[in-house]
Design a protein around this motif. Structure first.
Motif, PDB file in Angstrom:
ATOM      1  N   ASN A 123       1.740  35.325  -8.227  1.00  0.00           N
ATOM      2  CA  ASN A 123       2.066  34.005  -8.755  1.00  0.00           C
ATOM      3  C   ASN A 123       2.466  33.081  -7.616  1.00  0.00           C
ATOM      4  O   ASN A 123       3.307  33.431  -6.789  1.00  0.00           O
ATOM      5  N   SER A 124       1.841  31.901  -7.567  1.00  0.00           N
ATOM      6  CA  SER A 124       2.282  30.898  -6.600  1.00  0.00           C
ATOM      7  C   SER A 124       3.058  29.792  -7.302  1.00  0.00           C
ATOM      8  O   SER A 124       3.842  29.086  -6.683  1.00  0.00           O
ATOM      9  N   GLY A 130       9.143  37.062  -2.936  1.00  0.00           N
ATOM     10  CA  GLY A 130       9.305  38.480  -2.614  1.00  0.00           C
ATOM     11  C   GLY A 130       7.965  39.192  -2.568  1.00  0.00           C
ATOM     12  O   GLY A 130       7.677  39.964  -1.647  1.00  0.00           O
ATOM     13  N   SER A 131       7.121  38.926  -3.545  1.00  0.00           N
ATOM     14  CA  SER A 131       5.800  39.534  -3.582  1.00  0.00           C
ATOM     15  C   SER A 131       4.918  38.990  -2.452  1.00  0.00           C
ATOM     16  O   SER A 131       4.150  39.734  -1.837  1.00  0.00           O
ATOM     17  N   THR A 146      -6.209  30.017  -8.203  1.00  0.00           N
ATOM     18  CA  THR A 146      -6.666  29.373  -9.434  1.00  0.00           C
ATOM     19  C   THR A 146      -5.463  28.972 -10.278  1.00  0.00           C
ATOM     20  O   THR A 146      -4.406  29.597 -10.205  1.00  0.00           O
ATOM     21  N   ASP A 147      -5.676  27.943 -11.069  1.00  0.00           N
ATOM     22  CA  ASP A 147      -4.661  27.441 -11.991  1.00  0.00           C
ATOM     23  C   ASP A 147      -4.937  28.058 -13.364  1.00  0.00           C
ATOM     24  O   ASP A 147      -6.022  27.874 -13.914  1.00  0.00           O
ATOM     25  N   LEU A 148      -3.978  28.788 -13.860  1.00  0.00           N
ATOM     26  CA  LEU A 148      -4.098  29.382 -15.195  1.00  0.00           C
ATOM     27  C   LEU A 148      -3.226  28.565 -16.142  1.00  0.00           C
ATOM     28  O   LEU A 148      -2.175  29.006 -16.612  1.00  0.00           O
ATOM     29  N   THR A 154       0.030  29.296 -11.688  1.00  0.00           N
ATOM     30  CA  THR A 154      -1.034  29.289 -10.697  1.00  0.00           C
ATOM     31  C   THR A 154      -0.916  30.593  -9.931  1.00  0.00           C
ATOM     32  O   THR A 154       0.194  31.038  -9.633  1.00  0.00           O
ATOM     33  N   VAL A 155      -2.040  31.212  -9.636  1.00  0.00           N
ATOM     34  CA  VAL A 155      -2.017  32.475  -8.902  1.00  0.00           C
ATOM     35  C   VAL A 155      -2.827  32.348  -7.621  1.00  0.00           C
ATOM     36  O   VAL A 155      -3.778  31.572  -7.529  1.00  0.00           O
TER      37      VAL A 155
END
Length: 163
Positions: A123-124, A130-131, A146-148, A154-155
């Motif tokens: 996830n952005s 942390g990830s 991409t935007d979900l 957004t990821v």
């Protein structure tokens, strides 16, 4: 300090605590029902737990019968890969090498099986620093985003080439 962790296949007796852990981390992983988790685990190329009840990983290769939108993003761009769909570590084990052990075992297994790419998404928005830092330390690089909007996030897609 690292924990003594045994990575083993996810069994039917693990589904309850894995579901609980997934639900605790549903903002990053998405919510599941027990039936959905059982179906995912059964279809997964990799369905592992870090015992005792410390964490889990579900991953799919390019041929898996899985229709997740992030998995499909990789499938449309790469011929061969293993996609980490979800990984979670219990709070009591955070920062103690559990996720690193799961990924380390995945890298070895994937390499031995002839895979050259490990893929995941982070996830952005909402951010998951942390990830981000964890995957960067493991050698993952951004390969897309991409935007979900339907999921409110957004990821960023990341991948690591195996030696």
């Amino acid at each position: 300090m690292s924990l003594q962790t045994v990575v083993r296949p996810l069994g039917e007796g693990d589904l309850s605590w894995v579901l609980q852990l997934n639900q605790i981390h549903q903002q990053d992983l998405s919510s599941l029902t027990s039936d959905q988790l059982a179906a995912l685990a059964s279809a997964a190329t990799i369905a592992w737990v870090a015992a005792p009840d410390l964490g889990f990983m579900l991953a799919f290769d390019q041929d898996a019968p899985y229709d997740g939108v992030n998995f499909q993003w990789f499938r449309s761009r790469y011929d061969q890969f293993i996609y980490v769909d979800r990984i979670a570590v219990d709070e009591k084990a955070r920062g103690r090498g559990v996720a690193r052990q799961l990924y380390s075992d995945l890298f070895v297994h994937a390499g031995e099986a002839g895979y050259s790419l490990i893929a995941a998404e982070i996830n952005s928005d909402p951010p998951n620093p942390g990830s981000d830092a964890f995957h960067e330390r493991l050698g993952f690089e951004t390969v897309g985003e991409t935007d979900l909007a339907d999921r409110g996030k957004t990821v960023r897609y990341v991948a690591r080439q195996l030696d």
